[in-house]
Design an enzyme around this catalytic site. Structure first.
Site, short mmCIF file in Angstrom:
data_model
loop_
_atom_site.label_atom_id
_atom_site.label_comp_id
_atom_site.label_asym_id
_atom_site.label_seq_id
_atom_site.Cartn_x
_atom_site.Cartn_y
_atom_site.Cartn_z
N HIS A 43 32.22 -64.49 65.64
CA HIS A 43 30.84 -64.32 66.09
C HIS A 43 30.63 -62.86 66.48
O HIS A 43 30.66 -62.52 67.65
CB HIS A 43 30.54 -65.23 67.26
CG HIS A 43 29.09 -65.29 67.61
ND1 HIS A 43 28.48 -66.44 68.07
CD2 HIS A 43 28.12 -64.35 67.58
CE1 HIS A 43 27.20 -66.19 68.31
NE2 HIS A 43 26.96 -64.93 68.02
N GLU A 70 29.26 -66.44 62.50
CA GLU A 70 28.13 -66.82 63.35
C GLU A 70 27.45 -65.57 63.86
O GLU A 70 28.08 -64.53 64.07
CB GLU A 70 28.63 -67.61 64.56
CG GLU A 70 29.31 -68.90 64.22
CD GLU A 70 29.60 -69.72 65.45
OE1 GLU A 70 29.71 -69.17 66.55
OE2 GLU A 70 29.73 -70.95 65.30
N HIS A 191 30.81 -75.45 70.88
CA HIS A 191 30.62 -74.77 72.17
C HIS A 191 31.17 -75.62 73.33
O HIS A 191 30.67 -76.70 73.61
CB HIS A 191 29.19 -74.35 72.46
CG HIS A 191 29.14 -73.23 73.46
ND1 HIS A 191 29.03 -71.90 73.11
CD2 HIS A 191 29.25 -73.26 74.81
CE1 HIS A 191 29.05 -71.16 74.22
NE2 HIS A 191 29.18 -71.95 75.25
C1 LIG Z 1 27.67 -70.13 68.95
C2 LIG Z 1 28.65 -70.56 69.95
O1 LIG Z 1 28.42 -71.43 70.75
C3 LIG Z 1 29.95 -69.91 69.97
O2 LIG Z 1 30.41 -69.99 68.68
C4 LIG Z 1 29.92 -68.45 70.27
O3 LIG Z 1 30.65 -67.81 69.26
C5 LIG Z 1 30.61 -68.14 71.53
O4 LIG Z 1 30.51 -66.74 71.66
P1 LIG Z 1 31.46 -66.00 72.69
O5 LIG Z 1 32.88 -66.18 72.20
O6 LIG Z 1 30.96 -64.57 72.63
O7 LIG Z 1 31.23 -66.67 74.03
N1 LIG Z 2 30.22 -72.50 67.39
C1 LIG Z 2 31.10 -72.75 68.52
C2 LIG Z 2 32.30 -71.85 68.42
O1 LIG Z 2 32.54 -71.23 67.39
C3 LIG Z 2 33.23 -71.74 69.56
O2 LIG Z 2 32.62 -72.03 70.78
P1 LIG Z 2 33.62 -72.07 72.05
O3 LIG Z 2 34.67 -73.12 71.72
O4 LIG Z 2 34.23 -70.69 72.17
O5 LIG Z 2 32.77 -72.46 73.22
#
Ligand SMILES: CC(=O)[C@@H](O)[C@H](O)COP(=O)(O)O
Ligand SMILES: NCC(=O)COP(=O)(O)O
Length: 238
Positions: A43, A70, A191
């Site tokens: 991300h 993402e 998440h």
């Molecule tokens: C979209 C989502 O909920 C997560 O994939 C996001 O990638 C978390 O980002 P951080 O690792 O920056 O918290």
């Molecule tokens: N889209 C959710 C993700 O890639 C990871 O979320 P998290 O497990 O770091 O909260």
């Protein structure tokens, strides 16, 4: 079976904290695949607090499982990055600048025309599109007319409510998932999923194709080891 995509953002956080290349993000991604992960998720955020734009190019060269990028498609740099790398999937997330993490899905009603346009850009390049959505039936319904291939249900509310009352916490997600399946939308989720809440979620959500998990999985690996941890998460999905 539901696929596990390991989000390696937090490996990049640790790497960046000392300015070198330890831990080596590319090596960790390849090891995650070797340990059984069916995808790698990153991300990249505009401030590059963890995943850097260059990481995406480096990872694309070596990843053999599904690469899921993402990010916020309202940033042209993100759009250009995705089009340059053509991952298996792009997941569109409506983050505002400076957010500590992602904390909401798209308003697919208000953003209907915008989402139709941007989704078409990625699909024209044969990139599968998933959009980040809250577990609200109306948002799922409107997602179906944007042209997206999949939705990703934002599971923070489930995770935070799980220990108090898991039946109550999962109820909106079951409704949203049933609607998605009925409308022919592919279903992802992510998440705050972890070793405590994942199995119940996967057992009760119809049509769940992929979960992307990062924060808790990487934290668990500090105690349990990365290979063992990935195997434990995979067993929750078996
Ligand atoms: C979209 C989502 O909920 C997560 O994939 C996001 O990638 C978390 O980002 P951080 O690792 O920056 O918290
Ligand atoms: N889209 C959710 C993700 O890639 C990871 O979320 P998290 O497990 O770091 O909260």
């Amino acid at each position: 079976m539901t696929h596990l995509s390991v989000n390696i953002n937090k490996i990049a956080t640790l790497r960046n904290s000392r300015g070198g290349n330890n831990p080596d993000l590319v090596k960790v991604a390849l090891d995650c695949e070797r340990f059984g992960a069916e995808g790698i998720t990153v991300h990249p955020r505009p401030d590059e607090r963890h995943i850097r734009y260059q990481d995406v190019f480096d990872l694309k060269k070596v990843i053999k499982t599904e690469f899921n990028i993402e990010g916020n498609c309202q940033e042209q740099k993100f759009v250009d990055l995705v089009l340059a790398n053509k991952p298996a999937q792009v997941t569109l997330v409506p983050d505002a600048l400076g957010q500590i993490t992602s904390n909401h899905g798209w308003d697919t009603v208000k953003n209907q025309e915008y989402l139709k346009e941007i989704i078409a850009v990625f699909k024209a390049q044969n990139i599968r599109v998933s959009i980040f959505v809250d577990p609200v039936v109306e948002m799922v319904e409107a997602a179906a007319t944007t042209g997206t291939d999949r939705i990703e249900l934002y599971t923070e509310a489930y995770a935070s409510g799980y220990h108090q009352n898991k039946e109550q916490a999962i109820a909106p997600y079951i409704k949203a998932a049933e609607k998605a399946v009925k409308l022919g939308l592919g279903l992802n989720a992510g998440h705050d999923l972890d070793l405590h809440n994942l199995k119940y979620f996967a057992q009760n959500i119809p049509g769940l194709l992929e979960v992307s998990i990062g924060h808790a999985l990487i934290a668990d690996a500090l105690y349990l080891g990365l290979e063992n941890t990935i195997q434990m998460y995979l067993r929750c999905l078996a």
